[in-house]
Design a protein around this motif. Structure first.
Motif, short mmCIF file in Angstrom:
data_model
loop_
_atom_site.label_atom_id
_atom_site.label_comp_id
_atom_site.label_asym_id
_atom_site.label_seq_id
_atom_site.Cartn_x
_atom_site.Cartn_y
_atom_site.Cartn_z
N PHE A 46 15.97 -7.46 11.18
CA PHE A 46 15.01 -7.23 10.09
C PHE A 46 15.43 -6.02 9.26
N LEU A 47 15.78 -4.92 9.92
CA LEU A 47 16.17 -3.71 9.19
C LEU A 47 17.42 -3.94 8.35
N ILE A 48 18.37 -4.67 8.90
CA ILE A 48 19.62 -4.88 8.18
C ILE A 48 19.40 -5.77 6.95
N PRO A 53 18.72 -1.23 -1.69
CA PRO A 53 18.03 -0.33 -2.62
C PRO A 53 17.62 -1.00 -3.92
N GLN A 54 18.45 -1.90 -4.43
CA GLN A 54 18.13 -2.56 -5.69
C GLN A 54 16.92 -3.47 -5.54
N PRO A 60 10.45 -5.97 -4.14
CA PRO A 60 10.11 -5.62 -2.75
C PRO A 60 9.47 -6.78 -1.99
N GLY A 61 8.69 -7.60 -2.67
CA GLY A 61 8.07 -8.75 -2.00
C GLY A 61 9.10 -9.75 -1.52
N SER A 143 19.79 5.55 6.00
CA SER A 143 18.65 6.04 5.22
C SER A 143 17.50 5.04 5.21
N HIS A 144 17.83 3.75 5.31
CA HIS A 144 16.76 2.75 5.32
C HIS A 144 15.94 2.83 6.60
N VAL A 145 16.58 3.11 7.72
CA VAL A 145 15.84 3.28 8.98
C VAL A 145 14.84 4.42 8.84
N ALA A 146 15.28 5.54 8.26
CA ALA A 146 14.39 6.69 8.08
C ALA A 146 13.27 6.37 7.11
N GLU A 147 13.59 5.69 6.02
CA GLU A 147 12.58 5.33 5.03
C GLU A 147 11.54 4.37 5.62
N PHE A 148 12.03 3.40 6.40
CA PHE A 148 11.13 2.44 7.02
C PHE A 148 10.19 3.12 8.00
N ALA A 149 10.74 4.03 8.83
CA ALA A 149 9.92 4.73 9.81
C ALA A 149 8.87 5.61 9.14
#
Length: 291
Positions: A46-48, A53-54, A60-61, A143-149
């Motif tokens: 799911f995270l991957i 970013p775009q 986002p939906g 960075s996505h892991v950090a943003e998601f958390a």
């Protein structure tokens, strides 16, 4: 007949809860470790797939929908292989207790063993596979892991995590119930997939999935405000309580009240309800725990 009726399916769920409740404790714990590992692979996928970013900016939906479409494979593999998630136990074993096929102490023991087994399995995958393996070591994944958390754990209030936990396991337990309607694997997959898809799409909180997401973010160490104490108090506690309510009250309790409360277990495992349905014959669950 291609599918079971709602009464037959909830009867099967009750037998499943009793079967799980009477498993040997060491078998439950090992099964729960397996479930924690498998759901962690789904969480990582799911995270991957949601690392863009775009698309996060422009659609986002759509990005959430892609992640929600891929995540359910973890629950499907867990269900098909018979591994034990604590969130599934909240529904199955509660139903068996309400149906007087399982004692309360055995139910609580199953909850404890599955919770800690799921956590152990998730941590094994975080540390040995994705942490030491460096899967999220570089941007944009790191960075996505950090943003998601941050969005999942740091920003929300306690009551918000709790309520999202209720909605999450309401849908997960409903998916498990729907999977029991089918007599074949394909039907079980379809029945399970879409409620799980909905909980992921809506951003609900699954306590076992978070056992991967938050430790992974703690391993990376770039999420401002995220500490082990914060995760335990504002992550595990409200999500766990919410998941218990969602699975045990809104699915197990509701469908027991509708379909099984006025029924009768005559001691042979045969259910006869108030509208004349007679379930398939079997020995009483607990001596012969086959579903």
């Amino acid at each position: 007949m291609a599918a079971y009726t709602p009464v037959e399916a909830i009867e099967l769920a009750s037998r499943t809860g009793a079967k799980k409740g009477y498993m040997r404790p060491e078998a439950v714990f090992l099964s729960a470790i397996s479930a924690g590992c498998l759901l962690s692979f789904a969480s990582a996928s799911f995270l991957i797939i949601t690392t863009s970013p775009q698309l996060q900016e422009d659609a986002p939906g759509l990005l959430k929908m892609l992640g929600a479409l891929i995540f359910p494979f973890g629950l499907v593999i867990i269900t098909i292989t018979g591994a034990d998630l604590c969130t599934a136990s909240f529904m199955y074993t509660t139903l068996a207790v309400l149906h007087r096929r399982l004692s309360l102490p055995r139910m609580l023991l199953h909850w404890v063993l599955t919770f800690w087994g799921n956590l152990a399995g998730a941590l094994i995958v975080v540390i040995l596979i994705f942490g030491a393996g460096g899967v999220f070591a570089k941007d944009p994944y790191r960075s996505h892991v950090a943003e998601f958390a941050t969005g999942k754990q740091v920003t929300p209030e306690f009551h918000q995590v709790f309520l999202r936990g209720v909605g999450c396991n309401w849908l997960v337990a409903l998916g498990l119930y729907l999977s029991l309607f089918s007599r074949d694997v394909v039907g079980k997959v379809v029945g399970l997939w879409w409620p799980v898809f909905a909980f992921v799409l809506c951003g609900m909180d699954h306590v076992v999935a978070n056992m991967f997401f938050m430790p992974m973010a703690l391993w990376i160490g770039e999420t401002p405000g995220l500490t082990l104490g914060l995760y335990i108090w504002k992550g595990i506690v409200p999500a766990l309580i919410g998941n218990i309510v969602g699975g045990s009250v809104f699915v197990a309790g509701y469908y027991w009240f509708v379909y099984l409360r006025n029924g009768q277990d005559d001691g042979s495992g045969v259910l006869v309800d108030g509208v004349g349905y007679q379930g398939t014959s079997s020995k009483r669950v607990g001596t012969d725990t086959s579903c």
